[in-house]
Structure formats: structure tokens, C-alpha cells
Design a protein around this motif. Structure first.
Motif, PDB file in Angstrom:
ATOM      1  N   GLY A   1      -8.830 -23.132 -11.097  1.00  0.00           N
ATOM      2  CA  GLY A   1      -8.388 -21.807 -11.485  1.00  0.00           C
ATOM      3  C   GLY A   1      -9.174 -21.285 -12.668  1.00  0.00           C
ATOM      4  N   SER A   2      -8.749 -20.132 -13.176  1.00  0.00           N
ATOM      5  CA  SER A   2      -9.430 -19.577 -14.337  1.00  0.00           C
ATOM      6  C   SER A   2      -9.111 -20.441 -15.556  1.00  0.00           C
TER       7      SER A   2
ATOM      8  N   GLN B   1      -9.510 -21.328  -6.451  1.00  0.00           N
ATOM      9  CA  GLN B   1      -8.324 -21.279  -5.619  1.00  0.00           C
ATOM     10  C   GLN B   1      -7.686 -19.930  -5.910  1.00  0.00           C
ATOM     11  N   LEU B   2      -7.682 -19.043  -4.930  1.00  0.00           N
ATOM     12  CA  LEU B   2      -7.144 -17.700  -5.183  1.00  0.00           C
ATOM     13  C   LEU B   2      -5.783 -17.523  -4.534  1.00  0.00           C
ATOM     14  N   CYS B   3      -5.333 -18.569  -3.880  1.00  0.00           N
ATOM     15  CA  CYS B   3      -4.247 -18.403  -2.912  1.00  0.00           C
ATOM     16  C   CYS B   3      -2.914 -18.867  -3.457  1.00  0.00           C
ATOM     17  N   GLU B   4      -2.836 -19.129  -4.753  1.00  0.00           N
ATOM     18  CA  GLU B   4      -1.608 -19.731  -5.255  1.00  0.00           C
ATOM     19  C   GLU B   4      -0.901 -18.889  -6.306  1.00  0.00           C
ATOM     20  N   ASP B   5      -0.988 -17.582  -6.203  1.00  0.00           N
ATOM     21  CA  ASP B   5      -0.194 -16.790  -7.137  1.00  0.00           C
ATOM     22  C   ASP B   5       1.006 -16.141  -6.454  1.00  0.00           C
TER      23      ASP B   5
ATOM     24  N   TYR C   1      -0.935  -8.712  -1.681  1.00  0.00           N
ATOM     25  CA  TYR C   1      -1.776  -7.581  -2.067  1.00  0.00           C
ATOM     26  C   TYR C   1      -2.051  -6.699  -0.845  1.00  0.00           C
TER      27      TYR C   1
ATOM     28  N   THR D   1      -7.589  -6.966  -0.100  1.00  0.00           N
ATOM     29  CA  THR D   1      -7.526  -8.144  -0.971  1.00  0.00           C
ATOM     30  C   THR D   1      -7.073  -9.379  -0.190  1.00  0.00           C
TER      31      THR D   1
ATOM     32  N   TYR E   1      -9.895 -10.637   1.626  1.00  0.00           N
ATOM     33  CA  TYR E   1     -10.793 -11.323   0.695  1.00  0.00           C
ATOM     34  C   TYR E   1     -10.303 -12.755   0.430  1.00  0.00           C
ATOM     35  N   ILE E   2      -9.001 -12.901   0.188  1.00  0.00           N
ATOM     36  CA  ILE E   2      -8.432 -14.247  -0.037  1.00  0.00           C
ATOM     37  C   ILE E   2      -8.663 -15.117   1.195  1.00  0.00           C
TER      38      ILE E   2
ATOM     39  N   GLU F   1     -10.859 -31.047  -7.694  1.00  0.00           N
ATOM     40  CA  GLU F   1     -10.109 -29.901  -8.217  1.00  0.00           C
ATOM     41  C   GLU F   1      -9.934 -30.086  -9.718  1.00  0.00           C
TER      42      GLU F   1
ATOM     43  N   VAL G   1      -7.997 -29.489 -13.060  1.00  0.00           N
ATOM     44  CA  VAL G   1      -6.672 -29.131 -13.564  1.00  0.00           C
ATOM     45  C   VAL G   1      -6.678 -29.388 -15.060  1.00  0.00           C
TER      46      VAL G   1
ATOM     47  N   GLY H   1      -3.551 -20.015 -13.096  1.00  0.00           N
ATOM     48  CA  GLY H   1      -4.947 -19.597 -12.918  1.00  0.00           C
ATOM     49  C   GLY H   1      -5.418 -19.476 -11.478  1.00  0.00           C
ATOM     50  N   ASN H   2      -4.586 -19.888 -10.526  1.00  0.00           N
ATOM     51  CA  ASN H   2      -5.074 -19.946  -9.148  1.00  0.00           C
ATOM     52  C   ASN H   2      -4.733 -18.708  -8.332  1.00  0.00           C
ATOM     53  N   GLY H   3      -5.181 -17.567  -8.805  1.00  0.00           N
ATOM     54  CA  GLY H   3      -4.893 -16.342  -8.061  1.00  0.00           C
ATOM     55  C   GLY H   3      -6.022 -15.343  -8.166  1.00  0.00           C
ATOM     56  N   ILE H   4      -5.739 -14.162  -7.678  1.00  0.00           N
ATOM     57  CA  ILE H   4      -6.697 -13.064  -7.748  1.00  0.00           C
ATOM     58  C   ILE H   4      -6.863 -12.635  -9.207  1.00  0.00           C
TER      59      ILE H   4
ATOM     60  N   ARG I   1      -4.486 -15.324 -18.779  1.00  0.00           N
ATOM     61  CA  ARG I   1      -4.781 -16.399 -17.826  1.00  0.00           C
ATOM     62  C   ARG I   1      -5.830 -17.356 -18.375  1.00  0.00           C
ATOM     63  N   GLU I   2      -6.918 -16.757 -18.836  1.00  0.00           N
ATOM     64  CA  GLU I   2      -8.050 -17.546 -19.319  1.00  0.00           C
ATOM     65  C   GLU I   2      -7.644 -18.385 -20.538  1.00  0.00           C
TER      66      GLU I   2
END
Lengths: 184, 127
Positions: free
Chosen positions: A8-9, A133-137, A141, A145, A148-149, A168, A170, B84-87, B98-99
């Protein structure tokens, strides 16, 4: 060898991927290429790129800006052994999908990126690929979007299937998700 | 200090209370308690990410405050959502939140004697 690093970010995936690329290259005296995909639109983007550049400086990467058509970077690479670090799939996918005159479909985008990645993989001695990983929020959308995911998810799955190792990140800790051929 | 990370609704708090045999009274929700407020054995900070968010909204430095807290309470358990694991959020503050939460977690994980990730109520020791 191909290693996929997801996270993630703010998970520390870039630092880790760079270290990996350095250690893979160090063993074999290869040229290290850093394929940067981020397009800079504003001050925040500029700061982010600066931060990444500062961290990479001194590590001996040749940086190539390749926001779309990542496979084309090959034509500017020298012959000889190379270690290629791609940072990152989610930016690349967004660019491929939304940056053109029309929005491309998720199928189209996934196919062309995977084809490009395969070209790179064939030529590189080692490849390290960073993705999100964009799919866990848990959010829903609008269609563009969600598409895109889906596209990033599809690309991640295909790359993970190809990869020798999937990690991964963490909280800065690498968690092994897949390792081909026993322990790495 | 122990750090516990995991997605929303994964049973992190329950996992911690059961594993360490702690009472609900040891749990602080979205705050870092002051010394004098603590009257229990063991300190659990739940929803740590919410505390980070509040600190940022108030223009404070959660990095420094978290470091100081952990130094004072070496035996605490910090529970934080993975956020952090999202758009990438549209709003600048949300991106910053987030960051910075991620970076603070990296720092805490480095200092922690143990880091666990909870998925579906199951703890995975990752450090």
C-alpha cells in the motif's frame, strides 16, 4: 528471476524494491535500469519524484521515464546483462487507460501492459516489479475507476503467476506470498 | 511494544484482548493516554490510525508524539487499520494522511518487539 513487490501507500515497497534490484545486480555486474512511470502534474508529484530520486542517487540506476508503452524502453537500453526495476504498475495502468484521447478498456490495457512486461522480462537478467494493492478499501467507485481496479488486479495476477517470488510489504516488513523452487 | 495491523473488521482488538488476557478497560480508542490516566496493567491503543488523522487535522506532529509515547510505554500494544491499500484519494489531506500513517507504521514496526497482521481474526506474526 522476476520478483513482484506489492504493498500500500507508505508501506516501504519502493525502498525494498530498490534494495532487491541492487543486490540482484551486484552479484552479476549488470546495468540497473529504473523505469519510472509517474507523470508529474503538480508540486506534490514533483516532491514525490524528488524524494525517490534522492533515495536512488548513488545506487547507480539509469532512470528512464516511461509513463506509457513501457516495453519501448528496451530500444534505449544497452546490450549486456540488465536488471530492470519497474515502478509502478498502478501508475502505468492509469496512464495507459486514461492519458490518451479516449479511455481504453481494461482488457485492452491489461493485454498491452502484460505484453510489454513480457518483452522486458525476456531481455532482463532480473526484473523487479512494484505494484499496489488497490482493492482493499471497500469503496465502490464509478465505472471507470472500478475498471481501473480490475485492470490492475488482472495485471497483478498475471505477473504474480509469472514471478519467481511475490512479496507483500506491510509496515516496511516484507511478507513472502510466493516463492518458486523452495525457499529464497 | 507490540504492533498489530490489519484491515477494517478483521477482529484485531478481540484477537489482542484474548491473546494477552486483557480487559476492555486497558483499551484506549483513538487516543494516546496521558500517564496519569492509565490505571491498568497493560495499555492497548486501538484505532491508532484515527489518532494519526486527528493529530494531522490539528496540525500536530504524530511522528514525534508516537515516538515519545512508545518510549514511555514500552509494554503497550498498538492496533492500527491498514489504510494504504486503495485508490489514491482525490483530496490532498487524505493522501497525506495515508502516506504518513504508513511511514509511522514502518517506524513503529522497526522498534516493535513483535508485529502481527490479523486477517479474518487470525494473527500472522510477521516480525
Amino acid at each position: 528471476m522476476m520478483i513482484l513487490v506489492i504493498g500500500g501507500s507508505g508501506s516501504g515497497k519502493s525502498d525494498y524494491a530498490e534494495e532487491l534490484a541492487c543486490s540482484l545486480a551486484g552479484e552479476e555486474h549488470s546495468t540497473k535500469y529504473y523505469l519510472a512511470t509517474m507523470r508529474i502534474f503538480d508540486e506534490e508529484g514533483r516532491r514525490k519524484v524528488e524524494r525517490h530520486r534522492a533515495r536512488r542517487s548513488g545506487k547507480g540506476f539509469l532512470t528512464m521515464e516511461q509513463p506509457v508503452r513501457i516495453g519501448d524502453a528496451l530500444s534505449q537500453m544497452e546490450t549486456g546483462k540488465k536488471v530492470v526495476l519497474v515502478e509502478c504498475i498502478s501508475n502505468l495502468t492509469a496512464n495507459e487507460m486514461f492519458a490518451g484521447p479516449r479511455i481504453r478498456t481494461k482488457e485492452e490495457v491489461a493485454e498491452s501492459i502484460l505484453k510489454d512486461m513480457e518483452r522486458l522480462r525476456e531481455k532482463a537478467a532480473h526484473m523487479v516489479v512494484v505494484s499496489n494493492q488497490l482493492c482493499e478499501d471497500g469503496m465502490v467507485y464509478e465505472k471507470a475507476t472500478m475498471d481501473y481496479i480490475d485492470a490492475v488486479g488482472k495485471i497483478n495476477r498475471a505477473l504474480a503467476a509469472r514471478a519467481d517470488r511475490v512479496v507483500e510489504m506491510v509496515a516496511g516488513i516484507p511478507v513472502l506470498v510466493k516463492q518458486e523452487g523452495g525457499r529464497g | 511494544m507490540k504492533l498489530v495491523i490489519g484491515g477494517y473488521g478483521q477482529g484485531k482488538l478481540q484477537y489482542v484482548l484474548r491473546k494477552y488476557q486483557l480487559e476492555e478497560t486497558a483499551v484506549w480508542d483513538g487516543v494516546l493516554p496521558e500517564e496519569k490516566e492509565i490505571q491498568t496493567k497493560g495499555v492497548v491503543v486501538n484505532h491508532f490510525h484515527q489518532w494519526v488523522r486527528q493529530s494531522l487535522l490539528q496540525g500536530k506532529s504524530p511522528e514525534d508524539m508516537a515516538r515519545a509515547f512508545v518510549e514511555r510505554h514500552g509494554d503497550c500494544i498498538i492496533i492500527c487499520d491498514e489504510i494504504g491499500n486503495g485508490i489514491v484519494p482525490v483530496e490532498a489531506f487524505e493522501r497525506e494522511y495515508r502516506e504518513r500513517t504508513g511511514r509511522i507504521l514502518i517506524q513503529l514496526a522497526k522498534e516493535a518487539e513483535e508485529v502481527e497482521r490479523v486477517i479474518c481474526g487470525i494473527g500472522q506474526k510477521i516480525k
